[in-house]
Design a protein around this motif. Structure first.
Motif, PDB file in Angstrom:
ATOM      1  N   ALA A  36     -31.338  11.776 -15.798  1.00  0.00           N
ATOM      2  CA  ALA A  36     -30.753  12.175 -14.518  1.00  0.00           C
ATOM      3  C   ALA A  36     -29.245  11.970 -14.518  1.00  0.00           C
ATOM      4  O   ALA A  36     -28.746  10.968 -15.032  1.00  0.00           O
ATOM      5  CB  ALA A  36     -31.383  11.374 -13.387  1.00  0.00           C
ATOM      6  N   PHE A  37     -28.538  12.929 -13.939  1.00  0.00           N
ATOM      7  CA  PHE A  37     -27.084  12.856 -13.791  1.00  0.00           C
ATOM      8  C   PHE A  37     -26.764  12.797 -12.304  1.00  0.00           C
ATOM      9  O   PHE A  37     -27.208  13.650 -11.525  1.00  0.00           O
ATOM     10  CB  PHE A  37     -26.427  14.082 -14.419  1.00  0.00           C
ATOM     11  CG  PHE A  37     -24.940  14.178 -14.197  1.00  0.00           C
ATOM     12  CD1 PHE A  37     -24.077  13.323 -14.859  1.00  0.00           C
ATOM     13  CD2 PHE A  37     -24.408  15.115 -13.324  1.00  0.00           C
ATOM     14  CE1 PHE A  37     -22.704  13.402 -14.656  1.00  0.00           C
ATOM     15  CE2 PHE A  37     -23.040  15.210 -13.112  1.00  0.00           C
ATOM     16  CZ  PHE A  37     -22.186  14.340 -13.786  1.00  0.00           C
ATOM     17  N   PHE A  38     -26.010  11.773 -11.898  1.00  0.00           N
ATOM     18  CA  PHE A  38     -25.627  11.582 -10.505  1.00  0.00           C
ATOM     19  C   PHE A  38     -24.147  11.948 -10.357  1.00  0.00           C
ATOM     20  O   PHE A  38     -23.269  11.161 -10.747  1.00  0.00           O
ATOM     21  CB  PHE A  38     -25.857  10.132 -10.079  1.00  0.00           C
ATOM     22  CG  PHE A  38     -27.298   9.699 -10.128  1.00  0.00           C
ATOM     23  CD1 PHE A  38     -28.098   9.764  -8.999  1.00  0.00           C
ATOM     24  CD2 PHE A  38     -27.859   9.244 -11.320  1.00  0.00           C
ATOM     25  CE1 PHE A  38     -29.433   9.376  -9.045  1.00  0.00           C
ATOM     26  CE2 PHE A  38     -29.191   8.853 -11.379  1.00  0.00           C
ATOM     27  CZ  PHE A  38     -29.976   8.927 -10.235  1.00  0.00           C
ATOM     28  N   SER A  45     -25.592  15.928  -2.337  1.00  0.00           N
ATOM     29  CA  SER A  45     -26.951  16.135  -1.845  1.00  0.00           C
ATOM     30  C   SER A  45     -26.984  17.061  -0.637  1.00  0.00           C
ATOM     31  O   SER A  45     -27.991  17.740  -0.381  1.00  0.00           O
ATOM     32  CB  SER A  45     -27.598  14.793  -1.490  1.00  0.00           C
ATOM     33  OG  SER A  45     -26.854  14.110  -0.502  1.00  0.00           O
ATOM     34  N   SER A  50     -30.421  17.115  -3.344  1.00  0.00           N
ATOM     35  CA  SER A  50     -30.769  15.928  -4.133  1.00  0.00           C
ATOM     36  C   SER A  50     -29.484  15.261  -4.604  1.00  0.00           C
ATOM     37  O   SER A  50     -28.458  15.923  -4.767  1.00  0.00           O
ATOM     38  CB  SER A  50     -31.631  16.319  -5.342  1.00  0.00           C
ATOM     39  OG  SER A  50     -31.885  15.198  -6.159  1.00  0.00           O
ATOM     40  N   SER A  51     -29.559  13.951  -4.817  1.00  0.00           N
ATOM     41  CA  SER A  51     -28.369  13.223  -5.256  1.00  0.00           C
ATOM     42  C   SER A  51     -28.180  13.295  -6.762  1.00  0.00           C
ATOM     43  O   SER A  51     -27.192  12.780  -7.287  1.00  0.00           O
ATOM     44  CB  SER A  51     -28.478  11.747  -4.833  1.00  0.00           C
ATOM     45  OG  SER A  51     -29.624  11.144  -5.432  1.00  0.00           O
ATOM     46  N   TYR A  52     -29.113  13.930  -7.482  1.00  0.00           N
ATOM     47  CA  TYR A  52     -29.016  13.996  -8.942  1.00  0.00           C
ATOM     48  C   TYR A  52     -29.556  15.329  -9.456  1.00  0.00           C
ATOM     49  O   TYR A  52     -30.170  16.101  -8.722  1.00  0.00           O
ATOM     50  CB  TYR A  52     -29.801  12.849  -9.590  1.00  0.00           C
ATOM     51  CG  TYR A  52     -31.288  12.944  -9.390  1.00  0.00           C
ATOM     52  CD1 TYR A  52     -32.108  13.600 -10.315  1.00  0.00           C
ATOM     53  CD2 TYR A  52     -31.900  12.399  -8.256  1.00  0.00           C
ATOM     54  CE1 TYR A  52     -33.475  13.705 -10.132  1.00  0.00           C
ATOM     55  CE2 TYR A  52     -33.262  12.496  -8.059  1.00  0.00           C
ATOM     56  CZ  TYR A  52     -34.050  13.144  -8.999  1.00  0.00           C
ATOM     57  OH  TYR A  52     -35.395  13.254  -8.805  1.00  0.00           O
ATOM     58  N   GLU A  55     -30.262  16.248 -16.822  1.00  0.00           N
ATOM     59  CA  GLU A  55     -29.267  16.372 -17.894  1.00  0.00           C
ATOM     60  C   GLU A  55     -29.976  16.196 -19.240  1.00  0.00           C
ATOM     61  O   GLU A  55     -30.792  15.290 -19.403  1.00  0.00           O
ATOM     62  CB  GLU A  55     -28.170  15.324 -17.745  1.00  0.00           C
ATOM     63  CG  GLU A  55     -27.115  15.397 -18.842  1.00  0.00           C
ATOM     64  CD  GLU A  55     -25.991  14.403 -18.634  1.00  0.00           C
ATOM     65  OE1 GLU A  55     -25.173  14.618 -17.735  1.00  0.00           O
ATOM     66  OE2 GLU A  55     -25.963  13.393 -19.360  1.00  0.00           O
ATOM     67  N   GLY A 205     -19.559  11.828 -13.423  1.00  0.00           N
ATOM     68  CA  GLY A 205     -20.555  11.078 -12.682  1.00  0.00           C
ATOM     69  C   GLY A 205     -21.225  10.050 -13.571  1.00  0.00           C
ATOM     70  O   GLY A 205     -20.716   9.681 -14.632  1.00  0.00           O
ATOM     71  N   THR A 206     -22.390   9.609 -13.135  1.00  0.00           N
ATOM     72  CA  THR A 206     -23.148   8.588 -13.850  1.00  0.00           C
ATOM     73  C   THR A 206     -24.478   9.159 -14.329  1.00  0.00           C
ATOM     74  O   THR A 206     -25.162   9.853 -13.576  1.00  0.00           O
ATOM     75  CB  THR A 206     -23.412   7.377 -12.939  1.00  0.00           C
ATOM     76  OG1 THR A 206     -22.165   6.857 -12.471  1.00  0.00           O
ATOM     77  CG2 THR A 206     -24.161   6.290 -13.686  1.00  0.00           C
ATOM     78  N   SER A 207     -24.836   8.869 -15.571  1.00  0.00           N
ATOM     79  CA  SER A 207     -26.082   9.363 -16.156  1.00  0.00           C
ATOM     80  C   SER A 207     -27.008   8.199 -16.500  1.00  0.00           C
ATOM     81  O   SER A 207     -26.556   7.161 -16.982  1.00  0.00           O
ATOM     82  CB  SER A 207     -25.804  10.166 -17.432  1.00  0.00           C
ATOM     83  OG  SER A 207     -24.942  11.253 -17.178  1.00  0.00           O
ATOM     84  N   CYS A 208     -28.294   8.381 -16.247  1.00  0.00           N
ATOM     85  CA  CYS A 208     -29.331   7.444 -16.675  1.00  0.00           C
ATOM     86  C   CYS A 208     -30.241   8.219 -17.622  1.00  0.00           C
ATOM     87  O   CYS A 208     -30.938   9.149 -17.196  1.00  0.00           O
ATOM     88  CB  CYS A 208     -30.122   6.914 -15.488  1.00  0.00           C
ATOM     89  SG  CYS A 208     -29.143   5.930 -14.332  1.00  0.00           S
TER      90      CYS A 208
END
Length: 216
Positions: A36-38, A45, A50-52, A55, A205-208
């Protein structure tokens, strides 16, 4: 007899290498990942529901040392939402919007590995980012380009070889893959782009992420 013994001593190292399933050390790392990429964009959103977004990507790196490697990473993400326009009654829907991003990363990475049979290996790295982007508003045109930036990432990898040692040996024999890992990581990307109004906007952004690492 002496000649036979001499020949045996000469060939002994070769026999030992053939007996050992894995000799030397790996020199390359291949990562396949997804997650997921935020986006850092405010109100994301509100437009995309959606917030993500998903990716997906991969990387290839060369090990200049067993613990240090340099490489290149590519990934891709896309989201579709509803645009808005300003009218006398406020904001109104303005058609379908598709946002795409494809960062290209050049990085240096350090892995905390001290034993080839180490189960858990932490790692961290970062480097240069070239962020390619494309924003398409249905029936209203497309905006695209690329900007410079940087990224930082870190995570932990779990050695999978011991789960099926026969499979691990076969991978080495057939494809020279020394180790297979499962990993999870977090990544932060900052890439500033200029908006129509002249302001700067971080399109990173931030990726998990999670995936598999193959060392060969």
């Amino acid at each position: 007899m002496k000649k036979f013994i001499l020949l045996f001593l000469i060939l002994l190292p070769s026999f030992a290498c053939a007996d050992d399933a894995r000799t030397g050390r790996p020199h390359w790392s291949l990562e396949l990942k997804g997650g997921a990429f935020f986006p850092a964009t405010a109100n994301w959103s509100q437009f995309y529901g959606s917030s993500y977004l998903g990716e997906y990507g991969g990387s290839l790196s060369y090990k200049v040392h067993r613990n240090v490697e340099v490489g290149i990473e590519v990934s891709y993400g896309s989201a579709t939402g509803k645009g808005q326009a300003v009218s006398s009654s406020g904001t109104v829907p303005a058609g379908e919007v598709t946002s795409q991003h494809a960062p290209l990363n050049v990085f240096v990475l350090a892995r905390g590995i001290f034993n080839e049979n180490q189960w858990l290996v932490p790692y961290a790295g970062g480097g240069y980012t070239r962020m390619f982007y494309r924003l398409e508003v249905k029936d209203q045109g497309t905006t695209q380009g690329s900007v410079n930036g940087y990224h930082a990432r870190g995570g932990v990898q779990l050695l999978l070889d011991a789960l099926d040692s026969d499979a691990a040996k076969s991978l080495y024999k057939e494809a020279r893959i020394y180790h297979t890992y499962l990993f999870v990581e977090g990544k932060y990307t900052r890439a500033m782009a200029n908006t129509v109004s002249g302001d700067s906007l971080n399109i990173g952004g931030t990726s998990c992420l999670g995936g598999f690492l193959f060392e060969f």
